[in-house]
Design a protein around this motif. Sequence first.
Motif, PDB file in Angstrom:
ATOM      1  N   CYS A 120     122.058 -14.615  76.176  1.00  0.00           N
ATOM      2  CA  CYS A 120     122.216 -13.177  75.989  1.00  0.00           C
ATOM      3  C   CYS A 120     120.973 -12.473  76.529  1.00  0.00           C
ATOM      4  O   CYS A 120     119.997 -13.121  76.916  1.00  0.00           O
ATOM      5  CB  CYS A 120     122.427 -12.826  74.518  1.00  0.00           C
ATOM      6  N   LEU A 121     121.020 -11.149  76.527  1.00  0.00           N
ATOM      7  CA  LEU A 121     119.886 -10.341  76.926  1.00  0.00           C
ATOM      8  C   LEU A 121     119.371  -9.545  75.733  1.00  0.00           C
ATOM      9  O   LEU A 121     120.164  -9.050  74.924  1.00  0.00           O
ATOM     10  CB  LEU A 121     120.257  -9.360  78.042  1.00  0.00           C
ATOM     11  N   SER A 122     118.062  -9.426  75.644  1.00  0.00           N
ATOM     12  CA  SER A 122     117.431  -8.580  74.636  1.00  0.00           C
ATOM     13  C   SER A 122     116.725  -7.426  75.344  1.00  0.00           C
ATOM     14  O   SER A 122     116.071  -7.627  76.380  1.00  0.00           O
ATOM     15  CB  SER A 122     116.410  -9.371  73.807  1.00  0.00           C
ATOM     16  N   GLY A 123     116.894  -6.218  74.790  1.00  0.00           N
ATOM     17  CA  GLY A 123     116.220  -5.048  75.328  1.00  0.00           C
ATOM     18  C   GLY A 123     114.915  -4.781  74.603  1.00  0.00           C
ATOM     19  O   GLY A 123     114.559  -5.472  73.639  1.00  0.00           O
ATOM     20  N   ARG A 124     114.197  -3.782  75.054  1.00  0.00           N
ATOM     21  CA  ARG A 124     112.880  -3.470  74.502  1.00  0.00           C
ATOM     22  C   ARG A 124     112.711  -1.978  74.304  1.00  0.00           C
ATOM     23  O   ARG A 124     113.356  -1.167  74.973  1.00  0.00           O
ATOM     24  CB  ARG A 124     111.760  -3.945  75.445  1.00  0.00           C
ATOM     25  N   MET A 125     111.804  -1.609  73.404  1.00  0.00           N
ATOM     26  CA  MET A 125     111.234  -0.270  73.414  1.00  0.00           C
ATOM     27  C   MET A 125     110.124  -0.263  74.472  1.00  0.00           C
ATOM     28  O   MET A 125     109.667  -1.324  74.903  1.00  0.00           O
ATOM     29  CB  MET A 125     110.659   0.070  72.042  1.00  0.00           C
ATOM     30  N   PRO A 126     109.671   0.902  74.900  1.00  0.00           N
ATOM     31  CA  PRO A 126     108.540   0.939  75.829  1.00  0.00           C
ATOM     32  C   PRO A 126     107.321   0.239  75.233  1.00  0.00           C
ATOM     33  O   PRO A 126     107.085   0.285  74.024  1.00  0.00           O
ATOM     34  CB  PRO A 126     108.280   2.435  76.015  1.00  0.00           C
ATOM     35  N   GLU A 158     104.033  -5.572  73.655  1.00  0.00           N
ATOM     36  CA  GLU A 158     105.410  -5.378  73.202  1.00  0.00           C
ATOM     37  C   GLU A 158     105.433  -4.781  71.807  1.00  0.00           C
ATOM     38  O   GLU A 158     104.725  -5.217  70.911  1.00  0.00           O
ATOM     39  CB  GLU A 158     106.133  -6.717  73.211  1.00  0.00           C
ATOM     40  N   ARG A 159     106.293  -3.762  71.647  1.00  0.00           N
ATOM     41  CA  ARG A 159     106.438  -3.137  70.340  1.00  0.00           C
ATOM     42  C   ARG A 159     107.705  -3.597  69.627  1.00  0.00           C
ATOM     43  O   ARG A 159     107.686  -3.836  68.414  1.00  0.00           O
ATOM     44  CB  ARG A 159     106.458  -1.615  70.461  1.00  0.00           C
ATOM     45  N   ALA A 160     108.802  -3.725  70.355  1.00  0.00           N
ATOM     46  CA  ALA A 160     110.056  -4.087  69.698  1.00  0.00           C
ATOM     47  C   ALA A 160     111.007  -4.777  70.653  1.00  0.00           C
ATOM     48  O   ALA A 160     111.068  -4.454  71.839  1.00  0.00           O
ATOM     49  CB  ALA A 160     110.726  -2.847  69.107  1.00  0.00           C
ATOM     50  N   SER A 162     113.431  -6.670  66.142  1.00  0.00           N
ATOM     51  CA  SER A 162     112.163  -6.924  65.454  1.00  0.00           C
ATOM     52  C   SER A 162     111.128  -5.933  65.959  1.00  0.00           C
ATOM     53  O   SER A 162     111.022  -5.675  67.159  1.00  0.00           O
ATOM     54  CB  SER A 162     111.695  -8.361  65.692  1.00  0.00           C
ATOM     55  N   LEU A 163     110.371  -5.366  65.037  1.00  0.00           N
ATOM     56  CA  LEU A 163     109.358  -4.352  65.339  1.00  0.00           C
ATOM     57  C   LEU A 163     107.991  -4.885  64.968  1.00  0.00           C
ATOM     58  O   LEU A 163     107.759  -5.303  63.831  1.00  0.00           O
ATOM     59  CB  LEU A 163     109.641  -3.070  64.557  1.00  0.00           C
ATOM     60  N   VAL A 164     107.080  -4.866  65.938  1.00  0.00           N
ATOM     61  CA  VAL A 164     105.685  -5.226  65.690  1.00  0.00           C
ATOM     62  C   VAL A 164     104.961  -3.969  65.230  1.00  0.00           C
ATOM     63  O   VAL A 164     104.952  -2.956  65.941  1.00  0.00           O
ATOM     64  CB  VAL A 164     105.023  -5.786  66.968  1.00  0.00           C
ATOM     65  N   VAL A 165     104.384  -4.011  64.046  1.00  0.00           N
ATOM     66  CA  VAL A 165     103.679  -2.846  63.505  1.00  0.00           C
ATOM     67  C   VAL A 165     102.269  -2.817  64.077  1.00  0.00           C
ATOM     68  O   VAL A 165     101.444  -3.685  63.792  1.00  0.00           O
ATOM     69  CB  VAL A 165     103.641  -2.878  61.970  1.00  0.00           C
ATOM     70  N   LEU A 166     102.013  -1.808  64.912  1.00  0.00           N
ATOM     71  CA  LEU A 166     100.706  -1.575  65.515  1.00  0.00           C
ATOM     72  C   LEU A 166     100.237  -0.192  65.110  1.00  0.00           C
ATOM     73  O   LEU A 166     101.047   0.721  64.899  1.00  0.00           O
ATOM     74  CB  LEU A 166     100.792  -1.656  67.045  1.00  0.00           C
ATOM     75  N   PRO A 200      93.765  -2.492  72.809  1.00  0.00           N
ATOM     76  CA  PRO A 200      94.627  -2.744  73.963  1.00  0.00           C
ATOM     77  C   PRO A 200      94.414  -4.113  74.597  1.00  0.00           C
ATOM     78  O   PRO A 200      95.360  -4.737  75.085  1.00  0.00           O
ATOM     79  CB  PRO A 200      94.255  -1.614  74.936  1.00  0.00           C
ATOM     80  N   ALA A 201      93.186  -4.602  74.603  1.00  0.00           N
ATOM     81  CA  ALA A 201      92.914  -5.896  75.228  1.00  0.00           C
ATOM     82  C   ALA A 201      93.407  -7.060  74.380  1.00  0.00           C
ATOM     83  O   ALA A 201      93.754  -8.114  74.908  1.00  0.00           O
ATOM     84  CB  ALA A 201      91.421  -6.053  75.498  1.00  0.00           C
ATOM     85  N   ALA A 202      93.449  -6.874  73.072  1.00  0.00           N
ATOM     86  CA  ALA A 202      93.849  -7.961  72.172  1.00  0.00           C
ATOM     87  C   ALA A 202      95.353  -8.047  71.991  1.00  0.00           C
ATOM     88  O   ALA A 202      95.865  -9.041  71.469  1.00  0.00           O
ATOM     89  CB  ALA A 202      93.172  -7.802  70.819  1.00  0.00           C
ATOM     90  N   GLY A 203      96.083  -7.006  72.384  1.00  0.00           N
ATOM     91  CA  GLY A 203      97.536  -7.051  72.323  1.00  0.00           C
ATOM     92  C   GLY A 203      98.059  -7.294  70.927  1.00  0.00           C
ATOM     93  O   GLY A 203      97.642  -6.657  69.946  1.00  0.00           O
ATOM     94  N   ALA A 204      98.986  -8.261  70.821  1.00  0.00           N
ATOM     95  CA  ALA A 204      99.637  -8.547  69.538  1.00  0.00           C
ATOM     96  C   ALA A 204      98.690  -9.138  68.504  1.00  0.00           C
ATOM     97  O   ALA A 204      99.061  -9.260  67.329  1.00  0.00           O
ATOM     98  CB  ALA A 204     100.819  -9.485  69.758  1.00  0.00           C
TER      99      ALA A 204
END
Length: 451
Positions: free
Chosen positions: A233-239, A246-248, A350-354, A405-409
Amino acid sequence: MHAKGGPPLGHVLSRTAAKAEVHLLALSALPPAVAGSAQRLCASVVTPADAHRSDLVSLIVARAEAVGADAVLTFSEYAVVAVAEACEALGLAGAGSASALARDKRLMRRTWQRHGLPQPEFRPVGTEADLHAAARSLPCPLLLKAAWSAGSTAHQIIRSPHEVSAAWARSCDVMAESARLGYAELHVAEADADYVVEQIVTGTASDWFDEPGWGDYVSVEGVVANGTFHPVCLSGRMPTVEPFTERASITPALLARDAQDRIVDLARRAVDALGLRDCGTHTEIKLGADGSMWLIETAARFGGAMTVPQIEEVFGLDLVGMLVDHLLGHPVAWPEQVLTPAQARGAAGSLVVLAVDGRGRAWPVRKVWDFRAVSADIALSRGSRLSVVGESSLADGNVVPAYDPAAGANTMAALCLLSAADARTVLRDFETLVDALPRVLPAAQPEEVSA
């Protein structure tokens, strides 16, 4: 074999244990939320001493032989190559000798270049001098990536040659810190010294999606069985959040069938070019104007975060259990064609809380993570269900890290899972969550921030 990264350990352990007797080799500490269940689900749990980890392949082989293993697998990006080489030594099914091509971004891009596949123009770099030379030969803006990283760690945007030295120093610092945290390649010596820099291509989500809010890239989830690629399947993303964190992730991606078919065709060519044999796959593709596409990367494992649980919920496929069955030599009915939104039972994301708002700006005030406040005070769509992934999240009461920004997730506070009637609803609810989080989360006290 457990290491940091990948799907939640609790999910993969329960699905694996339903298919076979499990012996767990833990190279990273077990999440507290899973430690108890791991003891119940596994026939043995072994945490090797540091002295035994210098030759990781030999360690895995020895442990596999000691328990009479019929299959060896990992879901961690950082252990993919070691497990693949151990399977080769043991004569067991696995990703195969080409696994490093799906791990080292330099080798991956060179392979795709030989096959004429669309991707950003790139240069391998191993020193600051290499990076200066690349910045003179490639048009800015450029993206510097650690060749063996994951989760957007150590990404740096270089907008002019004058920024090269600072970008190089920052990426090296982040990779060193990631290694201390356990988010680093476990097998390849000095992998933290390997980088690639590539031209930043311009994505255009509006040419692919009917409504706003979607990010300009997707991932194709799949599996390779006996050398044959099976897209699932394909998964989409938020910007993404700058630079490209990646946020979501949202399953399924709401794409027209012809667009989905073209994306899957490119993913198939990318996976086939790498020569993988028996493993999950996760291929990210950037979407441009007028149907243009560029390969971002392919991994020889299933997507991380909640990608696998999302697929199970939406399409009813236990990918972990199916892969275990395949590695053990049992017949598996992989999907005959990639699954579409029309076949989905609702949607999940799934949402990564940043600590950044919907426009990527840092929260003005430091906050304390409190999922009880989130679930009680944020109104989502009727029928939507929100939960927090405990093993991938801070405990309530901890200060949300400032976004780096450099450390990302590495600076995420929590991982949330949302189930809804359809993918549009998941996307809208995630936008609501992102906007409301800095309002509903309690402010951190000065002494908490300094601590």
